[in-house]
Design an enzyme around this catalytic site. Sequence first.
Site: not given
Length: 457
Positions: A41-42, A71, A74, A77, A154, A289, A349-350
Amino acid sequence: MFFLASIWFVVAYIQLVTADSCDNAEDGYTCSPEFSHSWGQYSGFFSVPSAIDASVPAECELTFVQMLSRHGARDPTASKTATYNATVQRIHDSVTAYSEEYAFIKDYEYTLGADQLTTFGQQELINAGHKFYQRYEQLASSNMPFFRSSDQDRVVESAQNWTQGFHQALQEQNANTNVSLPYSILLLPEESGNNTLNHDLCTAFEDGPVSDIKGNAQTIWMNIFAPNITARLNENLPGANFTNEDTINFMDLCPYNTVADDSGAVSPFCGLFTADEWQSYGYYQTLGKYYGYGPGNPLGPTQGVGFVNELVARATGQPVEDGTSTNATLDRDAATFPLGRKLYADFSHDNDMVGIYSALGLFGSDVTPPLSNTTRTRAEDAGGFDSAWLVPFAARMYVEKMRCGADAEEKVRILVNDRVVPLQGCGADDLGRCGLGAWVESLSFARSGGLWDECFA
């Protein structure tokens, strides 16, 4: 409180393609794909190869598109950025010598922020909006999408960036349009009330025993693939005394520093690991996930049921029927949940997107056998269930309806990051499509509320 936002984030009118960028509107992130497409996811959005032709068949005319987007890229977190900063400071304080390949770390300063979009991430969504218009110009030139966004900063900013790219494409094709920025976006609060774009209501899922399944699966795999990497890091950074958990955090510095660069230049941290090690890292993220929000978690697919029922309502033009995460007040009001529109665009969001894919039945056990936590499963062998394929930064799902030839009934098709994902349980044709009625019938899990009754047991 719910409201229509006309917030305009002041962002420079960024060009869609820059000469030195690793990212472009059509293909997404293209630099070093042998490992950059294995960051889970990155990863930055990239166009996933499709075994089925993703173009609209010549004999068909699109009648409806629902877009759901994550989104853009980013910063970490807040909790993660504190962990990464502490890891870097510990290296600087304790490492006694740096081998040649690792020497850059000695002068590396941790400057990543927390939670906010990077410039690269803003550009991803501008690109996405432009690409959407180009693909769906037949509809988009005369039909404005209805926009919704979960209200985290975001996500809202991503929605605004997307509208900027969409608007730029609209003006390029139709200079006399009277439409102007900013576009109105319905914001759904994450901190209170029902919200189909953000999971937070199902207490058994958030805090019950099923919330541990994800971490348990990832830990088993981490302890298989990471030890050799950890040993090498400790050899080259004497005094660091890395654990396997530290190794994962250290690898995270590669994608995060990459997307922190305005053009997405590959970070030096990335070259410290092999392509095979990055594939194992990506699989670690995929397990998170699958067992956190997907079919591997008993309550994962239920988190996406509310959105799927809204999708059914939009696709059929019928009122929403749902007793899960939908907001009945909004969904009964034509101003906040209009039916009969041809284009819809939602931003989320993912994790929520994985739950929605799962509630749609895209990755049932006949397509995606339960993922092993002891051996790596290729995306192709998992029916396409791979976190980088499904929910990279700026991920997008398109749900299309089309009318083809003399067929009286419309057909439905789903694309995830440009890859056609064949529909399941409804007699899909060779192009992965089902008739609208059969597709709706196949969504019995969502239409019956999933396992929502177990959320508060």
